[in-house]
Design a protein around this motif. Structure first.
Motif, PDB file in Angstrom:
ATOM      1  N   GLY A 242      34.175 -26.709 -22.730  1.00 42.00           N
ATOM      2  CA  GLY A 242      33.872 -28.165 -22.578  1.00 42.00           C
ATOM      3  C   GLY A 242      33.690 -28.640 -23.228  1.00 42.00           C
ATOM      4  O   GLY A 242      33.872 -29.495 -22.767  1.00 42.00           O
ATOM      5  N   ILE A 243      34.727 -28.929 -24.515  1.00 49.02           N
ATOM      6  CA  ILE A 243      35.283 -29.306 -24.522  1.00 49.02           C
ATOM      7  C   ILE A 243      36.430 -30.564 -24.074  1.00 49.02           C
ATOM      8  O   ILE A 243      36.715 -31.383 -24.464  1.00 49.02           O
ATOM      9  N   LEU A 244      37.776 -29.579 -23.234  1.00 47.77           N
ATOM     10  CA  LEU A 244      38.463 -30.092 -22.962  1.00 47.77           C
ATOM     11  C   LEU A 244      38.165 -30.335 -21.310  1.00 47.77           C
ATOM     12  O   LEU A 244      38.638 -31.484 -20.975  1.00 47.77           O
ATOM     13  N   MET A 245      36.622 -29.645 -20.551  1.00 47.76           N
ATOM     14  CA  MET A 245      36.402 -30.356 -19.681  1.00 47.76           C
ATOM     15  C   MET A 245      35.811 -32.008 -19.950  1.00 47.76           C
ATOM     16  O   MET A 245      36.045 -32.928 -19.234  1.00 47.76           O
ATOM     17  N   ASN A 246      35.108 -31.903 -21.246  1.00 52.37           N
ATOM     18  CA  ASN A 246      34.049 -33.517 -20.960  1.00 52.37           C
ATOM     19  C   ASN A 246      34.957 -34.813 -21.804  1.00 52.37           C
ATOM     20  O   ASN A 246      35.116 -35.656 -20.935  1.00 52.37           O
ATOM     21  N   HIS A 247      36.748 -34.150 -22.035  1.00 49.94           N
ATOM     22  CA  HIS A 247      37.925 -34.828 -21.971  1.00 49.94           C
ATOM     23  C   HIS A 247      38.534 -35.299 -20.951  1.00 49.94           C
ATOM     24  O   HIS A 247      38.698 -36.887 -20.495  1.00 49.94           O
ATOM     25  N   LEU A 248      38.888 -34.278 -19.961  1.00 49.34           N
ATOM     26  CA  LEU A 248      38.698 -34.704 -18.596  1.00 49.34           C
ATOM     27  C   LEU A 248      38.005 -35.893 -17.689  1.00 49.34           C
ATOM     28  O   LEU A 248      38.915 -36.624 -16.840  1.00 49.34           O
ATOM     29  N   CYS A 249      37.027 -34.911 -17.415  1.00 49.05           N
ATOM     30  CA  CYS A 249      35.481 -35.650 -16.902  1.00 49.05           C
ATOM     31  C   CYS A 249      35.425 -37.543 -17.344  1.00 49.05           C
ATOM     32  O   CYS A 249      35.561 -38.476 -16.604  1.00 49.05           O
ATOM     33  N   THR A 250      35.202 -37.383 -19.082  1.00 52.23           N
ATOM     34  CA  THR A 250      35.654 -38.883 -19.393  1.00 52.23           C
ATOM     35  C   THR A 250      36.449 -39.727 -19.359  1.00 52.23           C
ATOM     36  O   THR A 250      36.678 -40.891 -18.786  1.00 52.23           O
ATOM     37  N   GLU A 251      37.923 -39.261 -19.041  1.00 49.49           N
ATOM     38  CA  GLU A 251      39.469 -39.660 -18.389  1.00 49.49           C
ATOM     39  C   GLU A 251      39.532 -40.220 -16.750  1.00 49.49           C
ATOM     40  O   GLU A 251      40.540 -40.118 -16.522  1.00 49.49           O
ATOM     41  N   GLY A 252      38.042 -39.451 -16.341  1.00 47.64           N
ATOM     42  CA  GLY A 252      38.040 -39.447 -14.865  1.00 47.64           C
ATOM     43  C   GLY A 252      39.155 -38.724 -13.977  1.00 47.64           C
ATOM     44  O   GLY A 252      39.221 -38.312 -13.061  1.00 47.64           O
ATOM     45  N   LYS A 253      39.577 -36.865 -14.741  1.00 49.62           N
ATOM     46  CA  LYS A 253      39.877 -36.183 -14.040  1.00 49.62           C
ATOM     47  C   LYS A 253      39.233 -35.142 -13.843  1.00 49.62           C
ATOM     48  O   LYS A 253      39.551 -33.882 -14.285  1.00 49.62           O
ATOM     49  N   VAL A 254      38.082 -35.599 -13.201  1.00 47.89           N
ATOM     50  CA  VAL A 254      37.293 -34.284 -12.577  1.00 47.89           C
ATOM     51  C   VAL A 254      38.117 -32.818 -11.347  1.00 47.89           C
ATOM     52  O   VAL A 254      37.974 -32.338 -11.804  1.00 47.89           O
ATOM     53  N   GLU A 255      38.994 -33.688 -10.856  1.00 47.68           N
ATOM     54  CA  GLU A 255      39.255 -31.970 -10.251  1.00 47.68           C
ATOM     55  C   GLU A 255      39.993 -31.449 -10.952  1.00 47.68           C
ATOM     56  O   GLU A 255      39.877 -30.180 -10.790  1.00 47.68           O
ATOM     57  N   GLY A 268      37.166 -14.056 -19.360  1.00 42.59           N
ATOM     58  CA  GLY A 268      35.928 -13.203 -18.953  1.00 42.59           C
ATOM     59  C   GLY A 268      35.105 -14.036 -20.201  1.00 42.59           C
ATOM     60  O   GLY A 268      34.164 -13.520 -20.941  1.00 42.59           O
ATOM     61  N   CYS A 269      35.165 -15.194 -19.925  1.00 43.63           N
ATOM     62  CA  CYS A 269      34.173 -16.502 -20.411  1.00 43.63           C
ATOM     63  C   CYS A 269      33.532 -17.146 -19.414  1.00 43.63           C
ATOM     64  O   CYS A 269      33.789 -17.128 -18.204  1.00 43.63           O
ATOM     65  N   ALA A 270      32.145 -16.848 -20.045  1.00 44.34           N
ATOM     66  CA  ALA A 270      31.333 -17.261 -18.593  1.00 44.34           C
ATOM     67  C   ALA A 270      30.351 -18.747 -18.543  1.00 44.34           C
ATOM     68  O   ALA A 270      30.702 -19.101 -20.028  1.00 44.34           O
ATOM     69  N   PRO A 271      30.667 -19.490 -17.553  1.00 41.50           N
ATOM     70  CA  PRO A 271      29.715 -21.104 -18.246  1.00 41.50           C
ATOM     71  C   PRO A 271      28.634 -20.894 -18.228  1.00 41.50           C
ATOM     72  O   PRO A 271      27.914 -20.127 -18.191  1.00 41.50           O
ATOM     73  N   ASP A 272      28.523 -21.732 -19.807  1.00 39.20           N
ATOM     74  CA  ASP A 272      26.588 -22.219 -19.384  1.00 39.20           C
ATOM     75  C   ASP A 272      26.502 -22.894 -19.154  1.00 39.20           C
ATOM     76  O   ASP A 272      26.939 -24.404 -18.870  1.00 39.20           O
ATOM     77  N   THR A 273      25.287 -24.000 -19.291  1.00 44.59           N
ATOM     78  CA  THR A 273      24.430 -25.452 -19.008  1.00 44.59           C
ATOM     79  C   THR A 273      25.050 -26.404 -19.519  1.00 44.59           C
ATOM     80  O   THR A 273      25.728 -26.831 -18.969  1.00 44.59           O
ATOM     81  N   VAL A 274      25.395 -26.113 -20.395  1.00 47.26           N
ATOM     82  CA  VAL A 274      26.262 -27.763 -20.833  1.00 47.26           C
ATOM     83  C   VAL A 274      27.709 -27.484 -19.951  1.00 47.26           C
ATOM     84  O   VAL A 274      27.502 -29.076 -19.815  1.00 47.26           O
TER      85      VAL A 274
END
Length: 409
Positions: A242-255, A268-274
């Motif tokens: 979540g920390i990494l994805m939030n940074h990437l999305c903030t920087e516009g690197k959604v892909e 073995g990590c399942a994504p949650d709602t966040v």
């Protein structure tokens, strides 16, 4: 020992002349104590302690719990320390961390950390046994009330002098303090010193460092830390991603964030709602509303219930893309799931419908807004009225006036 405690008391009296404004706060919290009275308290101890002196004298045995019952209700730190000093003169006195915690809390509230330092030395001489939780609270005092993270760090390593070793929870708190203060170099140095205090950093420790690297926009270093985690005996969790994805999305690197999302299952990590909300919001902000809806539906298919944040991410996506009819449908869906759209959502919907000339839809949104006990501001009424007049909707004008003031009709 009596001389040492007298030194603490002397420091309190000296403190009165240096910080008389703080003493005024103390004395206003208890019954009136003038400056002359403070000195008299030392000269005529029993007389001024009154009922407290009797409580400390009359018992053959004074337990720690009985002393705590006396100390806890006191609002005056000076009086609390004097009672504590008197109790410490008894032969049955046994120092413990709970009593010191009460005293420290009272001193911290008025910013008297110098006296806390003296009492810490006294605890050490008394060989007072302390737990990690005691030091965690003390570290919090030094960071939140004294605003002195460096002293908190020093205390972390001084715990050994009290025959106490920090847990990873306390270590992580100190680590997070430096990241929160943007002192990233100190945070990294602390992380490297973990073996000195017998700490094995865990997933939370690494997450804190990854957060720091993201704030420094060092995403490559954050990735390296991510891939090194298994070698350190810990594995990334949904917070790590979540920390990494939030940074990437903030920087516009959604892909790039979506690629990371797909790689989560490798550990073995399942994504949650966040995590879904972060990605949905990232896609919506880039105008990729179709992909955002697909991800929204995928989340539901995995048994994860959408939150208010999930709906708002889709709603804002439609609003940004000027798809007001679709946005209204999402707001209706939110209400059916007991989530109320934000003031900004309602304002944007009304503005959008007015710009499109859809007066009836704008009024329906206004009615919904009022029904949710959200008060429209004058700008919204003004915009609606101008739109109605522009479109010559006499009937709607009457309805709007009735909405503003039902007493008119």
């Amino acid at each position: 020992m009596a001389r040492e405690r007298a030194g603490v008391l002397k420091g309190l009296i000296q403190m009165e002349s240096l910080h008389c404004s703080q003493f005024h706060v103390w004395t206003s919290l208890k019954s009136a104590c003038s400056t002359s009275t403070l000195y008299k308290l030392v000269e005529n101890d029993d007389e001024e302690l009154g009922i407290y002196a009797k409580k400390l004298k009359h018992r053959d045995w004074l337990t720690s719990n009985e002393l705590l019952k006396i100390l806890k209700p006191l609002n005056d730190p000076l009086l609390a320390i004097r009672i504590f000093n008197r109790a410490a003169q008894r032969p049955d006195y046994k120092p413990n961390e709970t009593i010191y915690s009460v005293i420290f809390n009272k001193l911290a509230c008025v910013g008297q950390f110098d006296i806390i330092e003296e009492l810490l030395e006294q605890m050490k001489r008394e060989d007072c046994r302390c737990t990690d939780s005691f030091f965690l609270e003390l570290i919090k005092m030094f960071t939140r009330k004294a605003h002195n993270p460096d002293r908190a760090l020093k205390l972390l390593f001084e715990m050994r002098d009290f025959k106490c070793w920090p847990t990873v929870k306390t270590f992580n708190f100190a680590l997070n303090v430096f990241v929160g203060a943007k002192e990233f170099e100190k945070a990294y140095k602390l992380y490297l010193r973990a073996p000195e205090i017998a700490i094995s950093p865990n997933t939370s420790s690494v997450n804190i460092l990854i957060k720091a690297l993201c704030r420094l926009s060092k995403i490559d270093a954050a990735y390296e830390l991510l891939y090194e985690m298994p070698k350190q005996g810990c594995y990334p969790n949904e917070i790590t991603y979540g920390i990494l994805m939030n940074h990437l999305c903030t920087e516009g690197k959604v892909e790039e964030a979506l690629k990371l999302f797909k790689s989560m299952t490798e550990y073995g990590c399942a994504p949650d709602t966040v995590i879904f909300n972060i990605l949905i919001s990232g896609l919506s902000n880039q105008g990729k509303i179709t992909e955002a809806i697909e991800l929204f539906e995928s989340m539901q298919s995995k048994g994860l219930a959408p939150t208010k944040g999930s709906y708002h991410a889709i709603l804002y996506g439609f609003l940004c893309n000027r798809k007001f009819i679709e946005a209204k449908a999402v707001s209706d869906q939110m209400l059916s799931n007991n989530y109320c759209p934000s003031f900004f959502s309602y304002k944007s919907l009304i503005s959008g419908f007015c710009e499109e000339g859809l007066v009836d839809d704008a009024i329906r949104v206004l009615e919904q807004m009022v029904n949710q006990n959200i008060v429209p501001r004058m700008g919204i009424w003004d915009l609606l009225l101008k739109t109605i007049l522009k479109n010559s909707c006499a009937t709607n004008t009457v309805l709007l006036v009735k909405e503003i003031d039902p007493a008119v009709y």
